[in-house]
Scaffold this active site. Sequence first.
Site, PDB file in Angstrom:
ATOM      1  N   GLY A   8       1.443  -0.896   0.065  1.00  0.00           N
ATOM      2  CA  GLY A   8      -0.255  -0.072  -0.016  1.00  0.00           C
ATOM      3  C   GLY A   8       0.623   1.330   0.075  1.00  0.00           C
ATOM      4  O   GLY A   8       0.296   2.002   0.640  1.00  0.00           O
ATOM      5  N   GLN A  12      -2.143   7.129   1.500  1.00  0.00           N
ATOM      6  CA  GLN A  12      -2.133   8.345   2.225  1.00  0.00           C
ATOM      7  C   GLN A  12      -0.757   7.971   3.793  1.00  0.00           C
ATOM      8  O   GLN A  12      -0.200   8.631   3.101  1.00  0.00           O
ATOM      9  CB  GLN A  12      -3.190   8.840   2.820  1.00  0.00           C
ATOM     10  CG  GLN A  12      -3.185  10.400   3.840  1.00  0.00           C
ATOM     11  CD  GLN A  12      -4.256  10.501   5.490  1.00  0.00           C
ATOM     12  OE1 GLN A  12      -4.731   9.467   5.606  1.00  0.00           O
ATOM     13  NE2 GLN A  12      -4.321  11.580   5.325  1.00  0.00           N
ATOM     14  N   TYR A 142     -15.813  -1.375   8.922  1.00  0.00           N
ATOM     15  CA  TYR A 142     -14.321  -0.690   9.049  1.00  0.00           C
ATOM     16  C   TYR A 142     -13.896  -1.294  10.585  1.00  0.00           C
ATOM     17  O   TYR A 142     -13.140  -1.668  10.726  1.00  0.00           O
ATOM     18  CB  TYR A 142     -14.076   1.138   8.521  1.00  0.00           C
ATOM     19  CG  TYR A 142     -13.179   0.886   8.896  1.00  0.00           C
ATOM     20  CD1 TYR A 142     -12.514   1.075   7.854  1.00  0.00           C
ATOM     21  CD2 TYR A 142     -12.337   1.919   9.946  1.00  0.00           C
ATOM     22  CE1 TYR A 142     -10.702   1.086   8.704  1.00  0.00           C
ATOM     23  CE2 TYR A 142     -11.245   3.334   9.833  1.00  0.00           C
ATOM     24  CZ  TYR A 142     -10.151   2.275   9.508  1.00  0.00           C
ATOM     25  OH  TYR A 142      -9.576   2.690   9.557  1.00  0.00           O
TER      26      TYR A 142
HETATM   27  N1  SER Z   1      -9.732   8.010   9.006  1.00  0.00           N
HETATM   28  C1  SER Z   1     -10.312   6.669   9.455  1.00  0.00           C
HETATM   29  C2  SER Z   1     -11.510   6.851   8.725  1.00  0.00           C
HETATM   30  O1  SER Z   1     -12.000   8.011   8.509  1.00  0.00           O
HETATM   31  C3  SER Z   1     -10.083   6.038  10.435  1.00  0.00           C
HETATM   32  O2  SER Z   1      -8.976   4.892  10.921  1.00  0.00           O
HETATM   33  O3  SER Z   1     -11.971   6.388   8.041  1.00  0.00           O
END
Ligand code: SER
Length: 316
Positions: A8, A12, A142
Amino acid sequence: MERILIIGCSGQIGSELTLALRKIYGNDNVFATDIKQPPKDILESGPFNTLDVMDYNNLLHFVVRFKITQVYNLAAVLSGNAEKIPQQAWEINMRALMNTLELARDSDAKKLFWPSSIAVFGPTTPRHNTPQLTVMEPNTVYGISKLAGERWGEYYNRRYGVDFRSLRYPGLISYKTEAGGGTTDYAVEIYYEAVRSNSYTCFLSEDTALPMMFMDDAIKATIQLMEANPDKLSLRSSYNVGGMSFTPKEVVEAIRKHQPDFSVSYEPDFRQAIADSWPASIDDSQARADWGLNDVYTLDSMTEVMLQEIRKKLNK
Ligand code: SER
């Protein structure tokens, strides 16, 4: 000698971490991989290969061929995007992790970094100064995948001796590579739009406080954790990392110190519910005590760098 695989490298975190690691370990010892094309400075400074973390055999072949000793697995579908494709996001986030855990078991790449997130917490977690050990009932795909991942990492450490290390990153803010599909990403977009058009429509409400960290601090913390003496690590799941905590309104005020007529409107969308389920601030005392987490950026110092660097990047 360490030989490091970055999975990856075009994302970012990867686009900055790869270069930081090349400075420390030497350009030729840091193998950048992704399924996407990387930025030019990664291509030009050291090895890059196309590699899909979902393909276990190729992964194993790569690690054996290049005698890899450490892996940074940064591949993931972020919170907002994951809500649009729940099954697929679960499959990608978990398969990517399980492949690198198995890899650590099957090869010499025993040391593994994998990012967790503040998303492991949920609406029943204490919202302010959230402790390391607390109620964890995430209600996003997530978050569920990150919590499950932490448990698997700790399990592989205890059961198979895999040197699993992880941080619960807060929202990460950077100018080099824009993040994609996260809930905390308003705090990146807002700087780009401030420079591009001096106005921004925010997808979270003005008083939504979330923990955030500038990328320089996040990279420093990641490398510190990976270089820490294993005896110092009392946790093999994932460490809370708090950074700073602010609301969209506070970012706007910080930007207005440089651009007094910056205009903002608020149109919260589905990501508001995700943000509302996450902590507003995080207690990271264990990371400070165990391995010396020490972040330095404030909202104001970060704002200055973000605006300056994005102006340069966009020729404004
Ligand atoms: N920055 C991430 C998100 O907003 C959180 O781990 O998905």
